[in-house]
Scaffold this active site. Structure first.
Site, PDB file in Angstrom:
ATOM      1  N   ASP A 175      29.169  37.455  39.291  1.00 24.00           N
ATOM      2  CA  ASP A 175      30.200  37.351  40.323  1.00 24.00           C
ATOM      3  C   ASP A 175      29.590  37.052  41.683  1.00 24.00           C
ATOM      4  OD1 ASP A 175      31.928  38.034  38.341  1.00 24.00           O
ATOM      5  OD2 ASP A 175      32.777  39.787  39.360  1.00 24.00           O
ATOM      6  N   ASP A 205      41.178  29.768  40.088  1.00 23.06           N
ATOM      7  CA  ASP A 205      40.918  30.608  38.919  1.00 23.06           C
ATOM      8  C   ASP A 205      40.746  32.068  39.320  1.00 23.06           C
ATOM      9  OD1 ASP A 205      40.195  30.703  36.012  1.00 23.06           O
ATOM     10  OD2 ASP A 205      38.285  31.425  36.798  1.00 23.06           O
ATOM     11  N   GLU A 247      46.060  31.635  39.797  1.00 20.66           N
ATOM     12  CA  GLU A 247      46.157  32.431  38.574  1.00 20.66           C
ATOM     13  C   GLU A 247      46.122  33.901  38.973  1.00 20.66           C
ATOM     14  OE1 GLU A 247      43.833  32.910  34.290  1.00 20.66           O
ATOM     15  OE2 GLU A 247      42.676  32.565  36.111  1.00 20.66           O
ATOM     16  N   HIS A 314      45.785  26.972  28.826  1.00 22.61           N
ATOM     17  CA  HIS A 314      44.522  26.722  28.132  1.00 22.61           C
ATOM     18  C   HIS A 314      43.839  28.012  27.676  1.00 22.61           C
ATOM     19  CE1 HIS A 314      43.673  27.568  32.295  1.00 22.61           C
ATOM     20  NE2 HIS A 314      42.427  27.822  32.002  1.00 22.61           N
ATOM     21  N   ASP A 315      44.280  29.152  28.173  1.00 18.74           N
ATOM     22  CA  ASP A 315      43.685  30.436  27.793  1.00 18.74           C
ATOM     23  C   ASP A 315      44.449  31.045  26.619  1.00 18.74           C
ATOM     24  OD1 ASP A 315      41.578  30.514  29.635  1.00 18.74           O
ATOM     25  OD2 ASP A 315      42.891  31.272  31.212  1.00 18.74           O
TER      26      ASP A 315
END
Length: 556
Positions: A175, A205, A247, A314-315
């Site tokens: 991260d 994201d 998101e 897509h997840d």
């Protein structure tokens, strides 16, 4: 409000289409999709009616997380092409009336990113503070990992310096420390670079993880949302009409904070994860109640903000906001086998196989998607009803090569199958049965139906701009709602059961001088003096009806 206002806040009635260049179209024959192939298929998207193309990560990657572990935020993966090829795609898309946005993945880097390699090599590295470290052994954090089947801690020991680094996702994705002003400046620089190249914004994201300061110096950034406001300002200054599509899978009231509350000065748009999960619960029960409740629970937004609605992404198809019992209902209906589930919280399936290929149900769901208040987002292949590959690992089950023809590799690539990013779908949803070429020339195909939905959606700005209300009636299987804006009003009905229904409604401010004109098939219905009307629905039926006043000048 005027119809011309819709050109300013373009995202409020856009049609967004998400694709991965790697799996969309291979033009040079090496087995990997590329920008040249995408350029050759821009006209398919234009014909479909797409107005905003969302590109999944195309940056250089270490390939640990399907492109989301980035090794160079300013680069283009050489397998996909060059910066020049990307610019050609943007230019061609713009010419066809499409803006282009791309994933902004700045919560973490790849472990192989030069920043982390430097940070890991020495505690004196200038990039050491780009990441979050601890010198003491971490406690048990297995309950905080995003991928519980892959990781058991959010901390991993770096042998080179004897300290642990933070990673909410895979250990190969350390991260970044957003409390470090140098990191914040670098993120703004990355955004500025791609906006200058020609992007119209970003799908951001994992936004809550990006703004998370726990484990870092929280005093250095006491209000992370101030930074999100700064990024919105960067996009506004650099592009004028750029968008940040975030998101944020959180309860509605917390999502409101990421919009910037009543000021609407943070994320431009957010995915409606709660509405999506309620949709699948409603489908499993054959009861419109859950989706109606979710829509009515949405908080009121600033006029510049917008919800992004979707059926699939897509997840994994996450069901994490449902209760355990509700999730079990959806699993039983659409993913009863363990191989169909992932992380204990979601499904790794596409819609058509979940609905056993029933064209009535599939079309009803997409009709509902496009009629909901908000901006619809499609995942590549949805327009033709693609299926999944349950033999693939995890989320890759729904990231199979696009199916263009009934020929070799579905027309995706002439290369040997072993060179493709993954196998082409087999079985009843294989390219032999599901492909673009066949459906282009079939007026009764799903592709033709999706084109009609998109055309009608684009002609109905009240769906993106207007007020919304659920209409009361005695049929629990049917969702009936009204969207109205300026002089336009649209009534939509969707029957989630296999049995026909007659739905009585009463429309406020309507009388016998009004009529309801069907938008998806020929027909119209009169309205009583008191605004009453009865509407017929087939099993899994759907209707869009324009409310037309006697003196209306609007085309129907």
């Amino acid at each position: 409000m005027r119809i011309t206002d819709t050109s300013d806040l373009w995202w409020k009635n856009a049609v967004v289409y998400c694709l991965d260049v790697e799996t969309f179209m291979d033009w040079n024959g090496d087995g990997i999709g590329d920008f040249e192939g995408l350029a050759q298929r821009i006209d398919h998207l234009a014909d479909l009616g797409v107005t905003c193309l969302w590109l999944m990560p195309f940056y250089p990657t270490a390939e640990r997380d399907d492109g989301y572990d980035i090794t160079d935020f300013y680069g283009v993966d050489p397998r996909l092409g060059t910066h020049g090829d990307l610019v050609e795609v943007i230019r061609t898309a713009n010419d066809r009336g499409m803006r282009v946005i791309a994933d902004l993945v700045v919560n973490h880097t790849s472990r192989k990113h030069p920043w982390f390699r430097s940070a890991e090599s020495s505690k004196d590295s200038p990039y050491r503070d780009f990441y979050v470290w601890r010198s003491d052994p971490p406690p048990d954090t297995s309950d905080q990992v995003v991928f519980p089947d892959q990781e058991d801690s959010i901390w991993t020991l770096s042998e080179k310096t004897g300290e642990w680094y933070l990673h909410k996702f895979y250990k190969e994705q350390p991260d970044l420390d957003v409390t470090n002003p140098k990191v914040r400046d670098e993120v703004a620089k990355i955004m500025g670079f791609w906006l200058q190249v020609g992007l119209a914004g970003f799908r951001v994201d994992a936004v809550p993880f990006f703004l998370e300061t726990a484990g870092a110096d929280e005093d250095a950034l006491p209000d992370p949302h101030s930074y999100l406001r700064d990024l919105r300002s960067v996009v506004g200054r650099r592009s004028g009409s750029g968008v940040l599509l975030g998101e944020v899978n959180l309860p509605y009231e917390e999502q409101l904070q990421f919009f910037g509350g009543t000021d609407g000065d943070e994320l431009t748009m957010q995915f409606d994860f709660l509405g999506m999960q309620a949709l699948y619960l409603a489908l499993a029960r054959g009861d419109a109640g859950p989706i109606a409740a979710a829509l009515q629970a949405r908080p009121e937004l600033h006029p510049d903000s917008q919800w992004a609605t979707f059926v699939r992404n897509h997840d994994e198809l996450t069901l994490d906001k449902l209760t355990d019992d509700e999730r079990a209902e959806v699993f039983a209906a659409f993913g009863p086998e363990e191989s169909m589930q992932v992380y204990g919280r979601g499904l790794r399936r596409r819609l058509p196989p979940m609905l056993d290929g029933d064209p009535r149900r599939v079309r009803m769901v997409y009709s509902l998607l496009f009629s909901l208040p908000g901006t619809p987002v499609l995942f590549y292949g949805e327009e033709i009803g693609m299926g999944e590959d349950l033999d693939a690992e995890g989320r890759l089950a729904v990231r199979t090569p696009m199916q263009w023809t009934a020929g070799r590799n579905g027309g995706f690539s002439p290369a040997a199958p072993r060179k493709l990013p993954g196998p082409v779908v087999t079985g009843g949803f294989s390219p032999e049965y599901v492909n673009v070429a066949d459906q282009r020339n079939d007026p009764d195909s799903l592709l033709s139906f999706m084109k009609l939905l998109i055309r009608r959606y684009r002609e109905s700005p009240e769906l993106g701009w207007g007020g919304f209300s659920v209409l009361e009636h005695p049929c629990p299987e049917v969702l009936a709602h009204l969207c109205s804006w300026d002089d336009g009003a649209l009534v939509a009905l969707h029957n989630l059961s296999p049995e026909p229904r007659t739905v009585p409604l009463r429309l406020a401010d309507c009388d016998s001088s009004h009529r309801l004109v069907d938008l998806l098939q020929p027909g119209q219905t009169g309205v009583g003096d008191d605004g009453s009307v009865e509407l017929q629905l087939d099993g899994y039926g759907y209707r869009w009806l324009r409310v037309v006043a006697q003196d209306s000048r609007r085309l129907v």
